[in-house]
Design a protein around this motif. Structure first.
Motif, PDB file in Angstrom:
ATOM      1  N   THR A 251       0.795  -1.230   0.000  1.00 17.18           N
ATOM      2  CA  THR A 251       0.000   0.000   0.000  1.00 17.18           C
ATOM      3  C   THR A 251       0.829   1.282   0.000  1.00 17.18           C
ATOM      4  O   THR A 251       0.260   2.373   0.001  1.00 17.18           O
ATOM      5  CB  THR A 251      -0.946   0.019   1.227  1.00 17.18           C
ATOM      6  OG1 THR A 251      -0.159  -0.056   2.426  1.00 17.18           O
ATOM      7  CG2 THR A 251      -1.925  -1.127   1.178  1.00 17.18           C
ATOM      8  N   HIS A 252       2.164   1.152   0.024  1.00 15.13           N
ATOM      9  CA  HIS A 252       2.979   2.384  -0.006  1.00 15.13           C
ATOM     10  C   HIS A 252       4.382   2.085  -0.517  1.00 15.13           C
ATOM     11  O   HIS A 252       5.033   1.151  -0.050  1.00 15.13           O
ATOM     12  CB  HIS A 252       3.052   3.006   1.387  1.00 15.13           C
ATOM     13  CG  HIS A 252       3.690   4.361   1.389  1.00 15.13           C
ATOM     14  ND1 HIS A 252       3.175   5.442   0.716  1.00 15.13           N
ATOM     15  CD2 HIS A 252       4.843   4.815   1.969  1.00 15.13           C
ATOM     16  CE1 HIS A 252       3.950   6.493   0.888  1.00 15.13           C
ATOM     17  NE2 HIS A 252       4.974   6.146   1.640  1.00 15.13           N
ATOM     18  N   HIS A 253       4.834   2.896  -1.463  1.00 15.98           N
ATOM     19  CA  HIS A 253       6.148   2.694  -2.073  1.00 15.98           C
ATOM     20  C   HIS A 253       6.550   3.987  -2.756  1.00 15.98           C
ATOM     21  O   HIS A 253       5.715   4.867  -2.980  1.00 15.98           O
ATOM     22  CB  HIS A 253       6.048   1.562  -3.116  1.00 15.98           C
ATOM     23  CG  HIS A 253       7.326   0.788  -3.317  1.00 15.98           C
ATOM     24  ND1 HIS A 253       8.539   1.386  -3.462  1.00 15.98           N
ATOM     25  CD2 HIS A 253       7.560  -0.547  -3.419  1.00 15.98           C
ATOM     26  CE1 HIS A 253       9.478   0.454  -3.621  1.00 15.98           C
ATOM     27  NE2 HIS A 253       8.911  -0.734  -3.599  1.00 15.98           N
ATOM     28  N   HIS A 254       7.844   4.108  -3.080  1.00 16.00           N
ATOM     29  CA  HIS A 254       8.331   5.158  -3.982  1.00 16.00           C
ATOM     30  C   HIS A 254       9.334   4.484  -4.901  1.00 16.00           C
ATOM     31  O   HIS A 254      10.516   4.357  -4.563  1.00 16.00           O
ATOM     32  CB  HIS A 254       9.015   6.294  -3.209  1.00 16.00           C
ATOM     33  CG  HIS A 254       8.187   6.835  -2.082  1.00 16.00           C
ATOM     34  ND1 HIS A 254       7.056   7.596  -2.283  1.00 16.00           N
ATOM     35  CD2 HIS A 254       8.311   6.700  -0.730  1.00 16.00           C
ATOM     36  CE1 HIS A 254       6.530   7.913  -1.114  1.00 16.00           C
ATOM     37  NE2 HIS A 254       7.264   7.375  -0.152  1.00 16.00           N
ATOM     38  N   PHE A 255       8.871   4.011  -6.050  1.00  8.84           N
ATOM     39  CA  PHE A 255       9.714   3.192  -6.930  1.00  8.84           C
ATOM     40  C   PHE A 255      11.039   3.862  -7.282  1.00  8.84           C
ATOM     41  O   PHE A 255      12.072   3.209  -7.372  1.00  8.84           O
ATOM     42  CB  PHE A 255       8.975   2.891  -8.240  1.00  8.84           C
ATOM     43  CG  PHE A 255       7.887   1.862  -8.134  1.00  8.84           C
ATOM     44  CD1 PHE A 255       7.679   1.121  -6.989  1.00  8.84           C
ATOM     45  CD2 PHE A 255       7.069   1.627  -9.232  1.00  8.84           C
ATOM     46  CE1 PHE A 255       6.672   0.174  -6.905  1.00  8.84           C
ATOM     47  CE2 PHE A 255       6.066   0.680  -9.165  1.00  8.84           C
ATOM     48  CZ  PHE A 255       5.861  -0.046  -8.012  1.00  8.84           C
TER      49      PHE A 255
ATOM     50  N   ALA B 273       0.141   7.071   4.634  1.00  5.45           N
ATOM     51  CA  ALA B 273       1.288   6.256   5.000  1.00  5.45           C
ATOM     52  C   ALA B 273       1.774   6.627   6.399  1.00  5.45           C
ATOM     53  O   ALA B 273       1.761   7.798   6.776  1.00  5.45           O
ATOM     54  CB  ALA B 273       2.420   6.454   3.996  1.00  5.45           C
ATOM     55  N   HIS B 274       2.161   5.605   7.141  1.00  3.33           N
ATOM     56  CA  HIS B 274       2.856   5.696   8.436  1.00  3.33           C
ATOM     57  C   HIS B 274       1.921   5.878   9.634  1.00  3.33           C
ATOM     58  O   HIS B 274       1.711   4.951  10.396  1.00  3.33           O
ATOM     59  CB  HIS B 274       3.945   6.774   8.418  1.00  3.33           C
ATOM     60  CG  HIS B 274       4.916   6.573   7.303  1.00  3.33           C
ATOM     61  ND1 HIS B 274       5.634   5.416   7.168  1.00  3.33           N
ATOM     62  CD2 HIS B 274       5.252   7.353   6.238  1.00  3.33           C
ATOM     63  CE1 HIS B 274       6.384   5.495   6.081  1.00  3.33           C
ATOM     64  NE2 HIS B 274       6.162   6.646   5.502  1.00  3.33           N
ATOM     65  N   CYS B 275       1.430   7.097   9.872  1.00  5.27           N
ATOM     66  CA  CYS B 275       0.521   7.333  11.010  1.00  5.27           C
ATOM     67  C   CYS B 275       1.118   6.791  12.307  1.00  5.27           C
ATOM     68  O   CYS B 275       0.432   6.144  13.107  1.00  5.27           O
ATOM     69  CB  CYS B 275      -0.847   6.716  10.730  1.00  5.27           C
ATOM     70  SG  CYS B 275      -1.587   7.362   9.219  1.00  5.27           S
TER      71      CYS B 275
ATOM     72  N   THR C 202      -1.608  10.236   0.997  1.00  3.08           N
ATOM     73  CA  THR C 202      -0.507  11.125   1.384  1.00  3.08           C
ATOM     74  C   THR C 202       0.237  10.492   2.559  1.00  3.08           C
ATOM     75  O   THR C 202      -0.126   9.419   3.026  1.00  3.08           O
ATOM     76  CB  THR C 202      -1.023  12.536   1.755  1.00  3.08           C
ATOM     77  OG1 THR C 202       0.082  13.438   1.855  1.00  3.08           O
ATOM     78  CG2 THR C 202      -1.810  12.523   3.064  1.00  3.08           C
ATOM     79  N   HIS C 203       1.310  11.155   2.985  1.00  2.20           N
ATOM     80  CA  HIS C 203       1.985  10.761   4.227  1.00  2.20           C
ATOM     81  C   HIS C 203       1.334  11.514   5.384  1.00  2.20           C
ATOM     82  O   HIS C 203       0.993  12.687   5.241  1.00  2.20           O
ATOM     83  CB  HIS C 203       3.457  11.166   4.190  1.00  2.20           C
ATOM     84  CG  HIS C 203       4.281  10.466   3.150  1.00  2.20           C
ATOM     85  ND1 HIS C 203       4.422  10.924   1.867  1.00  2.20           N
ATOM     86  CD2 HIS C 203       5.032   9.335   3.227  1.00  2.20           C
ATOM     87  CE1 HIS C 203       5.230  10.113   1.190  1.00  2.20           C
ATOM     88  NE2 HIS C 203       5.610   9.136   1.991  1.00  2.20           N
ATOM     89  N   GLY C 204       1.241  10.881   6.555  1.00  5.39           N
ATOM     90  CA  GLY C 204       0.701  11.580   7.713  1.00  5.39           C
ATOM     91  C   GLY C 204       1.296  11.087   9.010  1.00  5.39           C
ATOM     92  O   GLY C 204       1.498   9.888   9.203  1.00  5.39           O
TER      93      GLY C 204
ATOM     94  N   VAL D 201       5.990  -1.355   1.972  1.00  2.64           N
ATOM     95  CA  VAL D 201       7.445  -1.428   2.114  1.00  2.64           C
ATOM     96  C   VAL D 201       8.036  -0.028   2.242  1.00  2.64           C
ATOM     97  O   VAL D 201       9.135   0.141   2.745  1.00  2.64           O
ATOM     98  CB  VAL D 201       8.118  -2.176   0.937  1.00  2.64           C
ATOM     99  CG1 VAL D 201       7.654  -3.620   0.886  1.00  2.64           C
ATOM    100  CG2 VAL D 201       7.885  -1.488  -0.389  1.00  2.64           C
ATOM    101  N   ASP D 202       7.308   0.994   1.763  1.00  4.59           N
ATOM    102  CA  ASP D 202       7.829   2.359   1.634  1.00  4.59           C
ATOM    103  C   ASP D 202       8.959   2.356   0.606  1.00  4.59           C
ATOM    104  O   ASP D 202       9.363   1.314   0.094  1.00  4.59           O
ATOM    105  CB  ASP D 202       8.282   2.925   2.993  1.00  4.59           C
ATOM    106  CG  ASP D 202       8.309   4.468   2.991  1.00  4.59           C
ATOM    107  OD1 ASP D 202       7.939   5.083   1.972  1.00  4.59           O
ATOM    108  OD2 ASP D 202       8.691   5.052   4.022  1.00  4.59           O
ATOM    109  N   GLY D 203       9.461   3.527   0.295  1.00  2.00           N
ATOM    110  CA  GLY D 203      10.526   3.621  -0.704  1.00  2.00           C
ATOM    111  C   GLY D 203      11.775   2.889  -0.236  1.00  2.00           C
ATOM    112  O   GLY D 203      12.052   2.794   0.957  1.00  2.00           O
TER     113      GLY D 203
HETATM  114 ZN   LIG Z   1       6.760   7.221   1.855  1.00  2.00          ZN
END
Ligand SMILES: [Zn+2]
Length: 461
Positions: A74-78, A277-279, A240-242, A328-330
């Motif tokens: 659900t979250h990545h930055h390729f 993302a994150h929270c 978004t990131h939060g 996984v995030d970036g």
């Molecule tokens: Zn991120």
């Protein structure tokens, strides 16, 4: 991507395997079968497959395997795939400030290679659907989103890219350098264009677009509000990131006079069409509002640990009814980029904060499958093994030298070493076989990535 969306002909039958369906009742079978017909699951149950099935193209003996739904990222930055291993001892803000000048020089060709590398790591770790948060669009960078979409189409992966954006540069009090940001109208126009060009709302879509301004410290309130209005007018989701770090919390309190959740809520950014993302730093009131509005969370345990952001209150979120998936995030903040290992890390990190009962292996598997599908708004189509749903599944070996003898196949998958992936199906098609990509030579991807990373380094030195 008509080629991948088209249902394959014939049936695939898998028998003699353990099955974790991750349906509403957590139904499991110690020895069962899965029948795939075209791009849908036709039958999932105990014992052998129904007899007399016509047009069986492939029959697989699943002895020694666990079959689960394909994992959902659900979250990545390729693009970060080609900037791994840098800024190793930084917190989020220092890490971003160190890397922004490099990221400001990416282009579409580099992002094509980075998307190939990112998707290879995801597919080989059992992931069948992924989001991506692209938010750096240099003026002369070419068609970055188009390049990513082409890469994932070629690999056969289900994709939910976001057209991200930043418009709050350093000169106006934001964190990113001005060279990294777009103006507000350009970002909104490009987001609208991406939705019109690519978004597919159909049940078996291989490609859906999301609107995704980057974070409270890199975008203006005007862009956040404009993106929310645009997304709702066009019927797409918001991301978004939060609340990732204490520094972000302090930034919001100083600049806006309130915490990140209050700020985002004031701009229309809580709702069942939103995931963040994150929270990590949600308080009780924030969690209650996420639950009441159906706002989803992309939990990224490895990245949160790598950047020492903190431990997200996932068990509290789940108790309150917040939809939570894994990310996984970036890979500049999680160099492995594998989603399979996040199942284990989510469990371990939850227990460090909340004790031995804070997260079970089954709950972690649910986060990585059905939880992710809910967060992406696709829980009717993917996330569990149930007849009628799309045929996205992973067949993990649990009788190899590293897993043989573990009492419970789900514990073998979640708590054990990464399980060898014998087969991964996306939309009824084979995309990984015997641990390796089916569609593209992995050595070619490795060479593309090395070339792209070298080109980027040459631009920054
Ligand atoms: Zn991120």
């Amino acid at each position: 991507m008509p080629g991948n969306k088209l249902a394959p002909t014939g049936r695939i039958v898998i028998e003699n395997c353990a099955i974790a369906t991750v349906d509403a009742h957590d139904t499991e079978y110690a020895s069962g079968h899965v029948v795939v017909a075209g791009n849908r699951l036709e039958s999932v149950g105990a014992g052998a497959a129904p007899t007399g099935l016509a047009h069986v193209a492939r029959r697989i003996d699943g002895t020694g395997h666990l079959v689960t739904p394909g994992l959902v990222n659900t979250h990545h930055h390729f693009y970060q795939w080609i900037t791994r291993g840098l800024a190793q001892e930084c917190d989020l803000f220092d890490w971003l400030v160190t890397l922004y000048p490099t990221w400001a020089r990416i282009d579409d060709e580099m992002c094509y290679a980075a998307a190939q590398g990112s998707a290879a790591a995801l597919l080989r770790s059992g992931c069948t659907t992924t989001a991506d948060h692209a938010y750096v669009f240099p003026k002369d960078g070419g068609d970055i989103l188009g390049a990513e979409i082409r890469a994932l189409d070629e690999l056969g992966m289900r994709f939910q890219p976001t057209r991200g954006s930043m418009d709050l540069g350093e000169s106006r009090g934001g964190l990113p350098p001005d060279a990294c940001v777009e103006d507000t109208d350009t970002a909104l126009a490009a987001t609208s264009e991406a939705i019109d060009r690519w978004h597919d709302a159909s049940f078996d879509a291989m490609l859906r677009i999301t609107a995704a301004p980057c974070s409270p410290f890199s975008v203006t309130p005007e862009l956040l509000r404009g993106a929310a209005d645009l997304a709702r007018a066009k019927g797409v989701r918001l991301h978004t990131h939060g609340s990732e770090t204490v520094e972000e919390d302090a930034f919001c309190r100083e600049r806006f006079g309130m915490g990140p959740t209050d700020y985002l809520e004031s701009l229309g950014w809580l709702g069942e069409d939103v995931w963040m993302a994150h929270c990590v730093h949600l308080n009780d009131s924030d969690i209650a509002r996420f639950a009441a509005t159906g706002t989803g969370v992309a939990h990224c345990p490895s990245s949160n640990a790598r950047l020492a952001a903190g431990i997200a209150r996932v068990p509290d979120m789940l108790r309150a009814g917040v939809p939570v998936g894994l990310g996984v995030d970036g890979t500049a903040s999680n160099e492995s980029g594998e989603l399979g290992t996040e199942l284990r890390n989510a469990l371990l990190i939850a227990r460090l904060r909340g004790g031995p009962k804070a997260m079970t292996a089954r709950r972690s598997l649910r986060l990585g499958t059905m939880g992710g599908a809910q967060v992406l708004g696709r829980d009717r189509e993917i996330g569990s093994l149930e007849p009628g749903k799309l045929a996205d599944l992973a067949m993990w070996r649990v009788d190899d030298v590293l897993h043989s003898g573990i009492a419970d196949p789900i514990a073998a998958l979640v708590l054990g070493a990464p399980s060898p992936l014998t087969l991964l199906l996306v939309n009824g098609r084979e995309v990984v076989e015997q641990g390796h990509l089916s569609r593209i030579d992995e050595n070619l991807i490795a060479r593309n990535v090395a070339t792209a990373a070298t080109r980027l380094r040459a631009r920054t030195t």
